[in-house]
Design an enzyme around this catalytic site. Structure first.
Site, PDB file in Angstrom:
ATOM      1  CD  GLU A 114      -2.236  -1.010   2.998  1.00  0.00           C
ATOM      2  OE1 GLU A 114      -2.966  -1.920   3.361  1.00  0.00           O
ATOM      3  OE2 GLU A 114      -1.922  -0.054   3.728  1.00  0.00           O
ATOM      4  CB  CYS A 127       2.220   7.256   3.972  1.00  0.00           C
ATOM      5  SG  CYS A 127       2.659   5.952   5.120  1.00  0.00           S
ATOM      6  CB  CYS A 134       6.181  -5.565   9.011  1.00  0.00           C
ATOM      7  SG  CYS A 134       7.410  -4.891  10.155  1.00  0.00           S
ATOM      8  CB  CYS A 138       4.090  -4.008  16.531  1.00  0.00           C
ATOM      9  SG  CYS A 138       5.779  -3.448  16.247  1.00  0.00           S
ATOM     10  CB  CYS A 141       0.919  -3.194  13.764  1.00  0.00           C
ATOM     11  SG  CYS A 141       1.356  -3.092  12.036  1.00  0.00           S
ATOM     12  N   GLY A 188       6.077  -2.273   6.766  1.00  0.00           N
ATOM     13  CA  GLY A 188       7.474  -2.682   6.881  1.00  0.00           C
ATOM     14  C   GLY A 188       8.296  -1.829   7.823  1.00  0.00           C
ATOM     15  CB  CYS A 367       0.666   0.537   8.071  1.00  0.00           C
ATOM     16  SG  CYS A 367       1.459  -0.211   9.486  1.00  0.00           S
TER      17      CYS A 367
END
Ligand code: SF4
Length: 375
Positions: A114, A127, A134, A138, A141, A188, A367
């Site tokens: 994205e 962005c 990733c 976390c 996320c 990422g 994200c």
């Protein structure tokens, strides 16, 4: 931010079965010598390298058929060798009355990523993603839940920027405009894809026709705190803004919220951030996703302000991000009074602190959501 599905534009999917793998080499992956060598293999003279650079970075053309100063007979070879299509748009989602556009891209191997373009009165910010997925895990996320698919190539990063600059120039988001800011806050961990990200930053910031000519001061590289890579970035001679996603000032909670903290503690991350600030003279941005009853207590605000003042003095700014919860997640945003008190306490320690606007919120805290839904 409210995203209106009526404004969602689905584009035809142009891909076969996904094949994860190395992206094809692109013009933006090569230095000048590599470009000249590739052109020589096609029987083309070296001056064509500069001509292609002007087409790509200045005129923002990614399709060889638009490069009309290149002989028609040479175009198929140049396209196959240097300008393969890297990003195919799958879907655009327009939000905020059309001033924000989120694009889901499909890469050559079926991987999804994205980028988000936002128009403000005084700037246009993109962005971008630096990895597909990733590996930093976390727990709050969406991207972290899916794991890492692969690193993006330099060209796959640069081409997100070129495509956005072109969309703005051509008035796809209203009045024609110029892309002014780029933030590496999409999918990422940029510093986990270090060489390609630095290569992309150099091309994004080099003046035309060698790059896209965006001021380094308007480029932000974010990290969860890979301390050695922060120091290495400081030594690159780039004046980009560093954003550190801290999310809590204490190791005990950070070990859970940002698992890489088990490797580099809060103190080590702040020491590296100080090194960055000293070396570049740039104020470091501390990103803090405020999560209800998790990291929003008054004593944590005091500890955050205290630690940042000691570690970074005036060379720091705290960006509080109201959490945008991912679907099915147990995490939620803090109530507004709690958020206001948090800001007050951090400021009371002499550290500048603001709450990021809701568009930034969508990007940093959710994200990967669009890619996750598509999967
Ligand atoms: S918050 Fe950032 S670093 Fe953490 S998993 Fe998500 S994309 Fe990766």
């Amino acid at each position: 931010m409210t995203c209106d599905n009526d404004q969602m534009t689905s584009l035809p999917l142009v891909f076969d079965a996904p094949k994860r793998g190395r992206p094809p080499t692109h013009f933006a992956d090569l230095d000048r010598a590599g470009r000249v060598a590739a052109l020589a293999e096609l029987g083309l003279p070296r001056f064509r390298a500069d001509q292609l650079a002007r087409q790509y970075y200045s005129r923002l053309n990614g399709d060889v058929e638009e490069m009309t100063d290149l002989p028609a007979s040479a175009r198929p070879g140049v396209r196959d060798k240097l300008f393969p299509q890297l990003l195919t748009p799958v879907r655009h989602i327009a939000c905020d009355d059309g001033s924000t556009r989120k694009t889901l891209w499909r890469l050559h191997d079926g991987t999804l990523l994205e980028s988000v373009l936002m128009r403000y009165t005084d700037r246009n910010t993109l962005c971008i993603s630096s990895q597909a997925g990733c590996g930093m895990a976390c727990p709050f996320c969406a991207t972290g839940q899916g794991g890492l698919d692969r690193n993006l190539s330099t060209a796959e990063i640069v081409d997100q920027v070129r495509a956005a600059a072109r969309a703005l120039r051509d008035g796809e988001l209203g009045e024609p405009g110029r892309l002014s800011n780029v933030v590496f806050m999409g999918m990422g961990e940029p510093l986990a894809n270090y060489k390609r990200v630095v290569g992309a930053v150099r091309q994004i910031t080099s003046p035309a026709p060698d790059g896209l000519g965006i001021s380094a001061r308007h480029v932000t590289v974010s990290t969860v705190g890979l301390a050695p890579s922060i120091r290495r970035l400081a030594d690159e001679g780039l004046s980009v803004t560093l954003a550190v996603s801290l999310h809590t000032p204490d190791d005990e909670l950070r070990d859970t919220l940002v698992p890489v903290n088990n490797r580099w503690s809060v103190a080590e991350v702040l020491e590296a951030a100080r090194y960055y600030a000293d070396k570049t003279g740039r104020r470091v941005s501390i990103e803090y996703a405020l999560i209800r009853d998790v990291n929003d207590q008054p004593w944590r605000a005091d500890m955050l302000g205290e630690k940042l003042r000691k570690a970074l003095g005036p060379l720091v700014h705290v960006n509080l991000i109201p959490l945008n919860p991912t679907p099915g997640s147990e995490w939620d945003a803090s109530p507004k009074p709690v958020e206001r008190e948090f800001v007050r306490r951090v400021r009371a320690k002499g550290v500048s602190c603001t709450v990021r606007d809701t568009r930034g919120q969508e990007i940093a805290a959710a994200c990967g959501q669009l890619a996750a839904e598509e999967r």
